[in-house]
Design an enzyme around this catalytic site. Structure first.
Site, PDB file in Angstrom:
ATOM      1  N   PRO A  24      50.253   9.287  -6.427  1.00 35.65           N
ATOM      2  CA  PRO A  24      51.103   8.227  -5.870  1.00 35.65           C
ATOM      3  C   PRO A  24      50.269   7.060  -5.368  1.00 35.65           C
ATOM      4  O   PRO A  24      49.253   7.259  -4.702  1.00 35.65           O
ATOM      5  CB  PRO A  24      51.841   8.923  -4.720  1.00 35.65           C
ATOM      6  CG  PRO A  24      50.976  10.096  -4.374  1.00 35.65           C
ATOM      7  CD  PRO A  24      50.336  10.529  -5.649  1.00 35.65           C
ATOM      8  N   MET A  25      50.715   5.846  -5.695  1.00 31.86           N
ATOM      9  CA  MET A  25      49.997   4.645  -5.279  1.00 31.86           C
ATOM     10  C   MET A  25      50.978   3.546  -4.925  1.00 31.86           C
ATOM     11  O   MET A  25      51.855   3.203  -5.729  1.00 31.86           O
ATOM     12  CB  MET A  25      49.086   4.138  -6.406  1.00 31.86           C
ATOM     13  CG  MET A  25      47.899   5.015  -6.684  1.00 31.86           C
ATOM     14  SD  MET A  25      46.963   4.372  -8.078  1.00 31.86           S
ATOM     15  CE  MET A  25      48.082   4.748  -9.432  1.00 31.86           C
ATOM     16  N   THR A  26      50.833   2.997  -3.741  1.00 29.20           N
ATOM     17  CA  THR A  26      51.652   1.864  -3.330  1.00 29.20           C
ATOM     18  C   THR A  26      51.328   0.656  -4.204  1.00 29.20           C
ATOM     19  O   THR A  26      50.170   0.308  -4.395  1.00 29.20           O
ATOM     20  CB  THR A  26      51.372   1.520  -1.859  1.00 29.20           C
ATOM     21  OG1 THR A  26      51.720   2.644  -1.056  1.00 29.20           O
ATOM     22  CG2 THR A  26      52.182   0.304  -1.417  1.00 29.20           C
ATOM     23  N   GLN A 100      57.876  10.569  -4.731  1.00 23.91           N
ATOM     24  CA  GLN A 100      57.248  10.897  -3.452  1.00 23.91           C
ATOM     25  C   GLN A 100      58.116  10.416  -2.298  1.00 23.91           C
ATOM     26  O   GLN A 100      58.477   9.237  -2.213  1.00 23.91           O
ATOM     27  CB  GLN A 100      55.853  10.285  -3.322  1.00 23.91           C
ATOM     28  CG  GLN A 100      55.120  10.881  -2.106  1.00 23.91           C
ATOM     29  CD  GLN A 100      53.816  10.215  -1.795  1.00 23.91           C
ATOM     30  OE1 GLN A 100      53.775   9.019  -1.508  1.00 23.91           O
ATOM     31  NE2 GLN A 100      52.722  10.970  -1.834  1.00 23.91           N
ATOM     32  N   HIS A 177      55.400  13.654   1.250  1.00 26.00           N
ATOM     33  CA  HIS A 177      54.113  13.068   1.632  1.00 26.00           C
ATOM     34  C   HIS A 177      53.748  13.553   3.033  1.00 26.00           C
ATOM     35  O   HIS A 177      54.281  13.078   4.031  1.00 26.00           O
ATOM     36  CB  HIS A 177      54.210  11.542   1.598  1.00 26.00           C
ATOM     37  CG  HIS A 177      52.888  10.833   1.635  1.00 26.00           C
ATOM     38  ND1 HIS A 177      51.715  11.445   2.001  1.00 26.00           N
ATOM     39  CD2 HIS A 177      52.554   9.541   1.341  1.00 26.00           C
ATOM     40  CE1 HIS A 177      50.709  10.578   1.940  1.00 26.00           C
ATOM     41  NE2 HIS A 177      51.196   9.410   1.535  1.00 26.00           N
ATOM     42  N   TYR A 182      50.459   9.607   7.849  1.00 23.84           N
ATOM     43  CA  TYR A 182      51.853   9.176   7.971  1.00 23.84           C
ATOM     44  C   TYR A 182      52.653  10.205   8.779  1.00 23.84           C
ATOM     45  O   TYR A 182      52.082  11.097   9.399  1.00 23.84           O
ATOM     46  CB  TYR A 182      52.424   8.897   6.589  1.00 23.84           C
ATOM     47  CG  TYR A 182      51.675   7.776   5.902  1.00 23.84           C
ATOM     48  CD1 TYR A 182      51.699   6.480   6.425  1.00 23.84           C
ATOM     49  CD2 TYR A 182      50.884   8.010   4.784  1.00 23.84           C
ATOM     50  CE1 TYR A 182      50.980   5.451   5.841  1.00 23.84           C
ATOM     51  CE2 TYR A 182      50.160   6.987   4.196  1.00 23.84           C
ATOM     52  CZ  TYR A 182      50.208   5.714   4.721  1.00 23.84           C
ATOM     53  OH  TYR A 182      49.481   4.695   4.147  1.00 23.84           O
ATOM     54  N   ARG A 229      52.182  17.149  -0.401  1.00 22.45           N
ATOM     55  CA  ARG A 229      50.840  16.569  -0.426  1.00 22.45           C
ATOM     56  C   ARG A 229      50.261  16.582   0.988  1.00 22.45           C
ATOM     57  O   ARG A 229      50.911  16.133   1.930  1.00 22.45           O
ATOM     58  CB  ARG A 229      50.875  15.139  -0.966  1.00 22.45           C
ATOM     59  CG  ARG A 229      49.493  14.610  -1.352  1.00 22.45           C
ATOM     60  CD  ARG A 229      49.578  13.229  -1.983  1.00 22.45           C
ATOM     61  NE  ARG A 229      48.438  12.999  -2.870  1.00 22.45           N
ATOM     62  CZ  ARG A 229      47.781  11.853  -2.968  1.00 22.45           C
ATOM     63  NH1 ARG A 229      48.130  10.804  -2.240  1.00 22.45           N
ATOM     64  NH2 ARG A 229      46.765  11.731  -3.797  1.00 22.45           N
ATOM     65  N   ARG A 316      43.640   5.217  -8.663  1.00 23.98           N
ATOM     66  CA  ARG A 316      43.331   3.843  -9.070  1.00 23.98           C
ATOM     67  C   ARG A 316      42.930   3.720 -10.536  1.00 23.98           C
ATOM     68  O   ARG A 316      43.141   2.671 -11.144  1.00 23.98           O
ATOM     69  CB  ARG A 316      42.257   3.267  -8.157  1.00 23.98           C
ATOM     70  CG  ARG A 316      42.733   3.143  -6.704  1.00 23.98           C
ATOM     71  CD  ARG A 316      41.635   2.602  -5.816  1.00 23.98           C
ATOM     72  NE  ARG A 316      41.397   1.188  -6.049  1.00 23.98           N
ATOM     73  CZ  ARG A 316      42.100   0.208  -5.499  1.00 23.98           C
ATOM     74  NH1 ARG A 316      43.115   0.484  -4.699  1.00 23.98           N
ATOM     75  NH2 ARG A 316      41.803  -1.047  -5.751  1.00 23.98           N
TER      76      ARG A 316
END
Length: 359
Positions: A24-26, A100, A177, A182, A229, A316
């Site tokens: 997962p990537m913002t 996610q 998540h 977080y 995760r 990435r």
């Protein structure tokens, strides 16, 4: 010799074309007013559908869980419809995609939240180091408001509702998540959880929110559709866990009997989480390394070959290499991402990285 990452994987609940997951990537490209995915989001994920498993960017389960501009939700019917376009596009390419579920807790700001609301957290503990990105630039964090016990229960229910919406939107499953500082990890960590109700105090109390969220989500959509995760000992976002080994052993021991789809472990720092937790987890385990540089192919191969994980996730590298498994198979050069185009914007730096055949 064929890379172990390129071999198919068949676990208790997952059948994947390879052992390469897209982490997962913002990307910050959703409509900021509605939380609906960007019109190009379907194309973005479909381009990367050759990953054995895609885990989407974090998606908020409640408006107070939003962590920045352009972060999508999965609460309204309009948001569900937007994500349905994404899952349909991925499935047409033969891919598997999990959503996610991401509540940021104190990692938000009144400039981000509806009505200028204060961020919420287990306790009123402010982040004092780095600032937070908003539409008005980088600003200092504010002190969050501690959730009441009733609000904690409502937040658990919001995770379950989001999971049901994810299934309606066509996702193959969901990932809770629980990492990177977080909300879930804020409940786990001693320095961010100073509560005295049943969601704090002892280790058992600090574990309760994570366990209740995962169990509620599993009850909502079935444990075979649920991943978690975690990032044991990760100091990101001013998290300080006094005994990550003890905390995460207890967490894994409590969750293993549920028969979840997978456990996704980010290893960072001194605690060797993969080696320690692998023997305690009987289901699928996804490994990941969190560091300042993109993780190499060889790192994932070593982890999978050693049996420390069944699947390895890359973040990435997938931004600028949409066909990453094909590049690994061909031992082809890997492209680098344009840093200024990672967050926000439109097509540039999002869907315009060419596949191997066009390089």
């Amino acid at each position: 010799m064929t890379s172990p990452l390129l071999a198919p994987y068949e676990g208790p609940h997952l059948r994947l074309r390879n052992r390469i997951a897209m982490a997962p990537m913002t990307r910050g490209r959703a409509d900021d007013a509605t939380g609906v995915p960007h019109p190009l989001t379907a194309e973005y994920y479909a381009q990367r559908a050759t990953a054995g498993l895609i885990v989407t960017e974090g998606i908020w389960p409640h408006p107070l869980g939003k962590g920045g501009p352009g972060i999508p939700g999965l609460v309204t019917e309009e948001q569900v419809a937007g994500w349905r376009e994404v899952t349909d596009a991925v499935h047409r390419e033969g891919g598997t995609i999990f959503a996610q579920l991401w509540h940021v807790g104190r990692m938000s700001h009144p400039l981000i939240l509806p009505g200028g609301a204060a961020p919420v957290a287990p306790s009123a503990v402010r982040i004092r180091s780095a600032g937070i990105h908003t539409r008005e630039g980088n600003v200092p964090h504010v002190t969050p408001r501690a959730l009441t016990t009733a609000e904690v229960e409502e937040t658990i229910a919001a995770f379950a509702a989001e999971a049901r919406n994810a299934v309606r939107a066509g996702f193959d499953g969901v990932e809770v998540h629980g990492a990177n500082g977080y909300l879930v990890q804020q409940f786990l960590a001693e320095n961010t959880n100073r509560r005295t109700d049943r969601f704090g105090g002892s280790r058992e109390g600090r574990l309760r929110f994570a366990l209740d969220v995962v169990r509620a989500v599993a009850d909502a959509v079935g444990p075979e559709r649920v991943g978690l995760r975690v990032s044991p000992g990760n100091p990101e976002n001013e998290i300080a866990e006094e005994d990550p080994r003890g905390t995460y052993r207890a967490l894994v021991d409590a969750l293993d009997p549920l028969g979840l789809a997978y456990l996704h472990v980010i290893e960072r720092g001194a605690y060797g989480a993969l080696a320690d937790l692998r023997p305690r987890w009987s289901g699928t385990l996804i490994g990941n390394f969190n560091g300042p540089e993109p993780t190499s192919r060889s790192a994932g191969e070593e982890v999978v070959a050693a049996g420390l994980a069944d699947v390895f996730s890359y973040g990435r590298l997938f931004i600028s290499n949409p066909d990453l498994p094909a590049r690994f198979a061909a031992s082809a050069p890997l492209a680098g991402a344009v840093e200024d185009l990672v967050y926000g914007g439109h097509a540039e730096g999002y869907v315009d990285y060419p596949p191997l055949a066009r390089v």
